[in-house]
Structures are given as C-alpha cells and as structure tokens.
Design an enzyme around this catalytic site. Structure first.
Site, mmCIF file in Angstrom:
data_model
loop_
_atom_site.group_PDB
_atom_site.id
_atom_site.type_symbol
_atom_site.label_atom_id
_atom_site.label_comp_id
_atom_site.label_asym_id
_atom_site.label_seq_id
_atom_site.Cartn_x
_atom_site.Cartn_y
_atom_site.Cartn_z
ATOM 1 N N GLU A 1 9.176 -3.700 10.955
ATOM 2 C CA GLU A 1 9.584 -2.408 10.403
ATOM 3 C C GLU A 1 10.015 -1.422 11.480
ATOM 4 O O GLU A 1 9.303 -1.215 12.467
ATOM 5 C CB GLU A 1 8.454 -1.802 9.563
ATOM 6 C CG GLU A 1 8.815 -0.463 8.948
ATOM 7 C CD GLU A 1 7.821 0.029 7.915
ATOM 8 O OE1 GLU A 1 8.030 1.142 7.384
ATOM 9 O OE2 GLU A 1 6.854 -0.688 7.624
ATOM 10 N N ASP B 1 0.833 -1.200 0.000
ATOM 11 C CA ASP B 1 0.000 0.000 0.000
ATOM 12 C C ASP B 1 0.872 1.255 0.000
ATOM 13 O O ASP B 1 0.372 2.379 -0.084
ATOM 14 C CB ASP B 1 -1.006 0.010 1.147
ATOM 15 C CG ASP B 1 -0.376 -0.074 2.523
ATOM 16 O OD1 ASP B 1 0.853 -0.053 2.632
ATOM 17 O OD2 ASP B 1 -1.147 -0.165 3.513
ATOM 18 N N SER B 2 2.190 1.055 0.034
ATOM 19 C CA SER B 2 3.141 2.134 -0.223
ATOM 20 C C SER B 2 2.881 2.799 -1.564
ATOM 21 O O SER B 2 3.347 3.923 -1.805
ATOM 22 C CB SER B 2 4.567 1.593 -0.188
ATOM 23 O OG SER B 2 4.684 0.429 -0.994
ATOM 24 N N GLU C 1 -1.339 -5.415 8.864
ATOM 25 C CA GLU C 1 -0.606 -4.651 9.875
ATOM 26 C C GLU C 1 -1.338 -4.731 11.205
ATOM 27 O O GLU C 1 -2.548 -4.470 11.272
ATOM 28 C CB GLU C 1 -0.487 -3.184 9.461
ATOM 29 C CG GLU C 1 0.341 -2.960 8.210
ATOM 30 C CD GLU C 1 0.484 -1.483 7.875
ATOM 31 O OE1 GLU C 1 0.155 -0.640 8.741
ATOM 32 O OE2 GLU C 1 0.921 -1.177 6.749
ATOM 33 N N ASP D 1 -0.664 -6.386 0.061
ATOM 34 C CA ASP D 1 -1.091 -5.693 1.269
ATOM 35 C C ASP D 1 -2.611 -5.612 1.362
ATOM 36 O O ASP D 1 -3.289 -5.362 0.352
ATOM 37 C CB ASP D 1 -0.542 -4.261 1.285
ATOM 38 C CG ASP D 1 0.711 -4.114 2.125
ATOM 39 O OD1 ASP D 1 0.965 -4.975 2.984
ATOM 40 O OD2 ASP D 1 1.436 -3.122 1.921
ATOM 41 N N LYS E 1 -0.907 -9.544 3.460
ATOM 42 C CA LYS E 1 -0.197 -8.989 4.605
ATOM 43 C C LYS E 1 -1.109 -8.037 5.375
ATOM 44 O O LYS E 1 -1.752 -7.174 4.782
ATOM 45 C CB LYS E 1 1.081 -8.261 4.173
ATOM 46 C CG LYS E 1 1.868 -7.672 5.342
ATOM 47 C CD LYS E 1 3.245 -7.207 4.927
ATOM 48 C CE LYS E 1 3.233 -5.920 4.147
ATOM 49 N NZ LYS E 1 2.695 -4.758 4.941
#
Length: 264
Positions: free
Chosen positions: A181, A45-46, A114, A84, A112
């Site tokens: 991270e 999602d960067s 978070e 993501d 993925k």
C-alpha cells in the site's frame, strides 16, 4: 465458474494475468461483486472508517470483522475471501492463533496481518496451524500514529530497502499473498518481480500482480475522503454493476491505476 483459491491466484501471477480485488462488508455487495467475477474480497478493518465513521481503523474489533466476514461469506460462491486481523489482535503469536481461528470459523479463507519482519514467528505459527496468511506492508493503516498520518512509504533508499527486506522475510515465513500500500511505483514493481507470490497493490502503481480498492472509494461514497490512488467508477458509469465491471476491466487491461493514481 470455479472457486478462486490461493493456487489459482498464484497461477494468475505466473501467467501475468491481473488479479482483481475489492473490500466487502455485507452479503448483498459481496453477491454483486461475485456475480461480476471479482477474484478476491477483503473484509477490511477499513470498515472502521467507511462504515463506523472513525478517523482510523484502530477501534475495529475481532468481533466486528467476524460479523462482517460471516455476512460476506453468505453472499459469495466464487471469490476468494480474506479477513483483516484488527489492531493488536496479533500482538503475540498466541493471540494471533486465537483470533485467526475466530475469523476462519466465520468464513475467511485467509487472514491478513499488517507489519514486516517482526511477524515472522507469528506467520510461521499460523501456517503451521493451517491458517493461510496475507501480509500487508508499505503504508499500514494500523500504524498511522507512528507514521504521523496516512503517508506514502518507501520514498528514500533506507525506507525502500526496509520494505523490500520485509517482503522477502514475510514470503520466507510462509505468506501466500502480499498487499502493498502507498509506495512508489518503481519500488512496487521491484518487489513484485522479486517475490514468487502474488502482490496486490493499492496506491502502488500498475506493475503489481493485481489491485484492490475500498469499495466505498471505488463508488465515491466514502464518509471521510477520497484517496488519490482511487477512482470513482460510479460517477463514470452511473450504475453499480457497470462500475464494478469497468473497474475489473481496467485492472485486467492495465488501464487502472493510471499515473494520476500512483506515486513516484
């Protein structure tokens, strides 16, 4: 070359062989990275920051990730493909199941998420429904407004213990990979040694099982800023393929990340 799988990534950890990973968002770069034998590609999602120009990742949608996942999958023969789950796309287990199905159908081999121990029920539900899961703890960019910015996490003992507890809880729930991270190197080393699954670091020092960078950071072309934990491999080599090759070589040898790319 054989396709990279969850099992082969686990074997790399067990053999103390470093795992190499980058983000990717289109078929052409995915093909370039795949040709150089990158182990894993993440449709991150960067993309909200490096492709869309936003200040954070919160505007990215499931449809955005699905679109780019389909493109990346078309460029890949060998690398393992992760996607993501965007902000609030897994706020409940039910929404996670629906949105993960879309990303798997688009070509991801794993999704993925978070977050820490609060995701245990969601992770178990996804795994029960045949969706492999990668966890992501430490600095979680979707929580940037909770953290008050993109800040290193785990620098005091209470924070560090919480991150360790989250890692253990997520592994018990069924994740098969973990992204760690922006945490101190010593904390990352402790978590990597504690878990039986591979731990992929970004700004987490040299002792994780592997490394991932945002491709735009690794090539020095990010629209907003260059993180301390990254390195401009294109400036060093002057050639895209040589840049990717050098990144892979330095991750495998342990030369990257160096002390200047890590946090204490």
């Amino acid at each position: 070359m054989k396709k990279v799988t969850v099992s082969s990534l686990l074997k790399k950890k067990q053999a103390a062989e470093k795992i190499t990973a980058l983000t990717a968002y289109d078929a052409s770069f995915a093909r370039l990275f795949d040709d150089e034998h990158i182990d894993a590609l993440l449709i991150g999602d960067s993309l909200g920051m490096v492709l869309q120009g936003d200040d954070d990742t919160l505007q990215v949608t499931v449809d955005d990730i699905a679109y780019h996942t389909r493109a990346v999958r078309r460029g890949v023969d060998r690398a393992f493909v992760l996607a993501d789950m965007p902000f609030m796309s897994y706020a409940t287990p039910e929404s996670a199941y629906t949105n993960a199905a879309k990303l798997m159908a688009a070509g991801a081999s794993m999704v993925k998420l978070e977050g820490g121990s609060w995701l245990q029920e969601t992770v178990r539900g996804l795994v029960d429904r045949s969706v492999p899961v990668c966890g992501h703890i430490g600095l979680t960019p979707q929580a940037v407004h909770v953290f008050g910015g993109f800040k290193v996490q785990g620098r005091n003992s209470e924070q560090a213990q919480k991150i360790i507890d989250d890692a253990v809880a997520l592994e018990k729930s069924g994740i098969q990979l973990l992204v760690l991270e922006c945490v101190p190197s010593a904390l990352a080393k402790a978590i990597t040694e504690k878990l039986s699954i591979p731990v992929i670091g970004i700004g987490a020092g040299k002792d994780t099982d592997g490394q991932i960078l945002v491709m735009h950071d690794m090539l020095g072309v990010s629209a907003n800023y260059m993180p301390k934990f990254s390195k401009n491999y294109l400036a060093e080599t002057g050639d895209l393929r040589k840049a990717v090759r050098l990144y892979i070589e330095q991750v495998k040898s342990g030369a990257f990340p160096a002390a200047e790319h890590s946090f204490e």
